[in-house]
Design a protein around this motif. Structure first.
Motif, mmCIF file in Angstrom:
data_model
loop_
_atom_site.group_PDB
_atom_site.id
_atom_site.type_symbol
_atom_site.label_atom_id
_atom_site.label_comp_id
_atom_site.label_asym_id
_atom_site.label_seq_id
_atom_site.Cartn_x
_atom_site.Cartn_y
_atom_site.Cartn_z
ATOM 1 N N THR A 86 8.913 19.367 70.876
ATOM 2 C CA THR A 86 8.203 18.965 69.661
ATOM 3 C C THR A 86 8.750 19.697 68.445
ATOM 4 O O THR A 86 8.981 19.090 67.388
ATOM 5 C CB THR A 86 6.694 19.245 69.813
ATOM 6 O OG1 THR A 86 6.210 18.544 70.959
ATOM 7 C CG2 THR A 86 5.919 18.815 68.584
ATOM 8 N N LYS A 87 8.971 20.990 68.593
ATOM 9 C CA LYS A 87 9.498 21.788 67.485
ATOM 10 C C LYS A 87 10.910 21.343 67.115
ATOM 11 O O LYS A 87 11.265 21.268 65.938
ATOM 12 C CB LYS A 87 9.492 23.273 67.857
ATOM 13 C CG LYS A 87 9.752 24.203 66.684
ATOM 14 C CD LYS A 87 9.681 25.666 67.098
ATOM 15 C CE LYS A 87 8.261 26.083 67.341
ATOM 16 N NZ LYS A 87 8.127 27.536 67.556
ATOM 17 N N GLU A 88 11.705 21.012 68.123
ATOM 18 C CA GLU A 88 13.064 20.540 67.868
ATOM 19 C C GLU A 88 13.042 19.221 67.089
ATOM 20 O O GLU A 88 13.786 19.046 66.116
ATOM 21 C CB GLU A 88 13.816 20.352 69.182
ATOM 22 C CG GLU A 88 15.234 19.864 68.992
ATOM 23 C CD GLU A 88 15.933 19.572 70.299
ATOM 24 O OE1 GLU A 88 17.125 19.228 70.247
ATOM 25 O OE2 GLU A 88 15.311 19.669 71.377
ATOM 26 N N ALA A 89 12.165 18.319 67.496
ATOM 27 C CA ALA A 89 12.057 17.033 66.805
ATOM 28 C C ALA A 89 11.591 17.226 65.359
ATOM 29 O O ALA A 89 12.104 16.586 64.436
ATOM 30 C CB ALA A 89 11.096 16.119 67.551
ATOM 31 N N GLN A 111 12.710 17.580 59.445
ATOM 32 C CA GLN A 111 12.762 18.434 58.262
ATOM 33 C C GLN A 111 14.185 18.520 57.711
ATOM 34 O O GLN A 111 14.384 18.476 56.495
ATOM 35 C CB GLN A 111 12.245 19.833 58.597
ATOM 36 C CG GLN A 111 12.114 20.740 57.390
ATOM 37 C CD GLN A 111 11.415 22.049 57.730
ATOM 38 O OE1 GLN A 111 11.237 22.388 58.894
ATOM 39 N NE2 GLN A 111 11.028 22.784 56.710
ATOM 40 N N GLU A 112 15.170 18.614 58.586
ATOM 41 C CA GLU A 112 16.561 18.654 58.149
ATOM 42 C C GLU A 112 16.932 17.345 57.432
ATOM 43 O O GLU A 112 17.544 17.363 56.363
ATOM 44 C CB GLU A 112 17.496 18.873 59.336
ATOM 45 C CG GLU A 112 18.963 18.898 58.937
ATOM 46 C CD GLU A 112 19.907 18.891 60.120
ATOM 47 O OE1 GLU A 112 21.108 19.082 59.891
ATOM 48 O OE2 GLU A 112 19.460 18.688 61.269
ATOM 49 N N ALA A 113 16.541 16.229 58.023
ATOM 50 C CA ALA A 113 16.842 14.930 57.419
ATOM 51 C C ALA A 113 16.151 14.780 56.064
ATOM 52 O O ALA A 113 16.751 14.264 55.103
ATOM 53 C CB ALA A 113 16.421 13.807 58.356
ATOM 54 N N ALA A 114 14.917 15.248 55.974
ATOM 55 C CA ALA A 114 14.193 15.182 54.708
ATOM 56 C C ALA A 114 14.889 16.048 53.659
ATOM 57 O O ALA A 114 15.001 15.654 52.492
ATOM 58 C CB ALA A 114 12.749 15.627 54.893
ATOM 59 N N LYS A 149 15.852 25.281 56.920
ATOM 60 C CA LYS A 149 14.611 25.499 57.667
ATOM 61 C C LYS A 149 14.530 24.549 58.859
ATOM 62 O O LYS A 149 14.061 24.925 59.931
ATOM 63 C CB LYS A 149 13.397 25.317 56.766
ATOM 64 C CG LYS A 149 13.177 26.453 55.798
ATOM 65 C CD LYS A 149 11.945 26.227 54.947
ATOM 66 C CE LYS A 149 11.716 27.354 53.972
ATOM 67 N NZ LYS A 149 10.504 27.132 53.151
ATOM 68 N N GLY A 150 14.981 23.319 58.663
ATOM 69 C CA GLY A 150 14.992 22.356 59.760
ATOM 70 C C GLY A 150 15.921 22.777 60.875
ATOM 71 O O GLY A 150 15.595 22.644 62.059
ATOM 72 N N LEU A 151 17.088 23.283 60.502
ATOM 73 C CA LEU A 151 18.038 23.750 61.517
ATOM 74 C C LEU A 151 17.477 24.936 62.299
ATOM 75 O O LEU A 151 17.633 25.011 63.521
ATOM 76 C CB LEU A 151 19.369 24.120 60.862
ATOM 77 C CG LEU A 151 20.207 22.945 60.363
ATOM 78 C CD1 LEU A 151 21.388 23.447 59.535
ATOM 79 C CD2 LEU A 151 20.691 22.099 61.523
ATOM 80 N N VAL A 152 16.833 25.841 61.590
ATOM 81 C CA VAL A 152 16.225 27.007 62.252
ATOM 82 C C VAL A 152 15.156 26.539 63.233
ATOM 83 O O VAL A 152 15.075 27.015 64.368
ATOM 84 C CB VAL A 152 15.634 27.991 61.215
ATOM 85 C CG1 VAL A 152 14.755 29.037 61.885
ATOM 86 C CG2 VAL A 152 16.745 28.654 60.420
ATOM 87 N N LYS A 153 14.340 25.585 62.799
ATOM 88 C CA LYS A 153 13.277 25.074 63.660
ATOM 89 C C LYS A 153 13.863 24.401 64.909
ATOM 90 O O LYS A 153 13.324 24.518 66.001
ATOM 91 C CB LYS A 153 12.413 24.086 62.889
ATOM 92 C CG LYS A 153 11.079 23.793 63.550
ATOM 93 C CD LYS A 153 10.204 22.903 62.692
ATOM 94 C CE LYS A 153 9.569 23.725 61.591
ATOM 95 N NZ LYS A 153 8.556 22.959 60.836
ATOM 96 N N GLN A 154 14.993 23.725 64.744
ATOM 97 C CA GLN A 154 15.647 23.093 65.896
ATOM 98 C C GLN A 154 16.122 24.141 66.897
ATOM 99 O O GLN A 154 15.954 23.974 68.110
ATOM 100 C CB GLN A 154 16.838 22.247 65.428
ATOM 101 C CG GLN A 154 16.442 20.974 64.723
ATOM 102 C CD GLN A 154 17.646 20.210 64.234
ATOM 103 O OE1 GLN A 154 18.490 19.838 65.028
ATOM 104 N NE2 GLN A 154 17.723 19.975 62.938
ATOM 105 N N LYS A 213 12.365 25.453 74.636
ATOM 106 C CA LYS A 213 12.517 24.459 75.694
ATOM 107 C C LYS A 213 13.345 25.035 76.848
ATOM 108 O O LYS A 213 13.007 24.842 78.015
ATOM 109 C CB LYS A 213 13.168 23.191 75.164
ATOM 110 C CG LYS A 213 13.231 22.077 76.184
ATOM 111 C CD LYS A 213 13.812 20.819 75.570
ATOM 112 C CE LYS A 213 13.997 19.733 76.603
ATOM 113 N NZ LYS A 213 14.929 20.062 77.668
ATOM 114 N N ALA A 214 14.402 25.745 76.524
ATOM 115 C CA ALA A 214 15.237 26.366 77.564
ATOM 116 C C ALA A 214 14.435 27.391 78.359
ATOM 117 O O ALA A 214 14.564 27.485 79.586
ATOM 118 C CB ALA A 214 16.465 27.012 76.939
ATOM 119 N N TYR A 215 13.600 28.158 77.666
ATOM 120 C CA TYR A 215 12.729 29.123 78.338
ATOM 121 C C TYR A 215 11.799 28.394 79.305
ATOM 122 O O TYR A 215 11.607 28.827 80.444
ATOM 123 C CB TYR A 215 11.936 29.920 77.298
ATOM 124 C CG TYR A 215 10.890 30.829 77.885
ATOM 125 C CD1 TYR A 215 11.248 31.960 78.602
ATOM 126 C CD2 TYR A 215 9.532 30.564 77.719
ATOM 127 C CE1 TYR A 215 10.289 32.800 79.143
ATOM 128 C CE2 TYR A 215 8.570 31.386 78.257
ATOM 129 C CZ TYR A 215 8.943 32.510 78.969
ATOM 130 O OH TYR A 215 7.991 33.328 79.506
#
Length: 59
Positions: free
Chosen positions: A10-13, A18-21, A33-38, A45-47
């Motif tokens: 969800t956070k990645e999406a 946010q990056e696209a916006a 900020k969008g890249l950081v959130k991704q 998710k990996a965890y």
């Protein structure tokens, strides 16, 4: 699936949106900020994936 896998995806999406916006409105800050959130989402998710692997291995 566990909560970390779901929350991470969800956070990645949200980060992608946010990056696209940020690109759309020309805001480098929002893009970053969008890249950081991704990255945070991918990490979470990996965890979650590792937790599932360990859980399955201990059965």
């Amino acid at each position: 699936m566990n909560k970390d896998q779901i929350a991470g995806a969800t956070k990645e999406a949200a980060g992608k949106v946010q990056e696209a916006a940020g690109k759309l409105i020309g805001s480098k800050e929002q893009e970053a900020k969008g890249l950081v959130k991704q990255v945070e989402g991918n990490t979470q998710k990996a965890y979650g994936d590792v937790k599932e692997i360990v859980k399955d291995a201990t059965k």
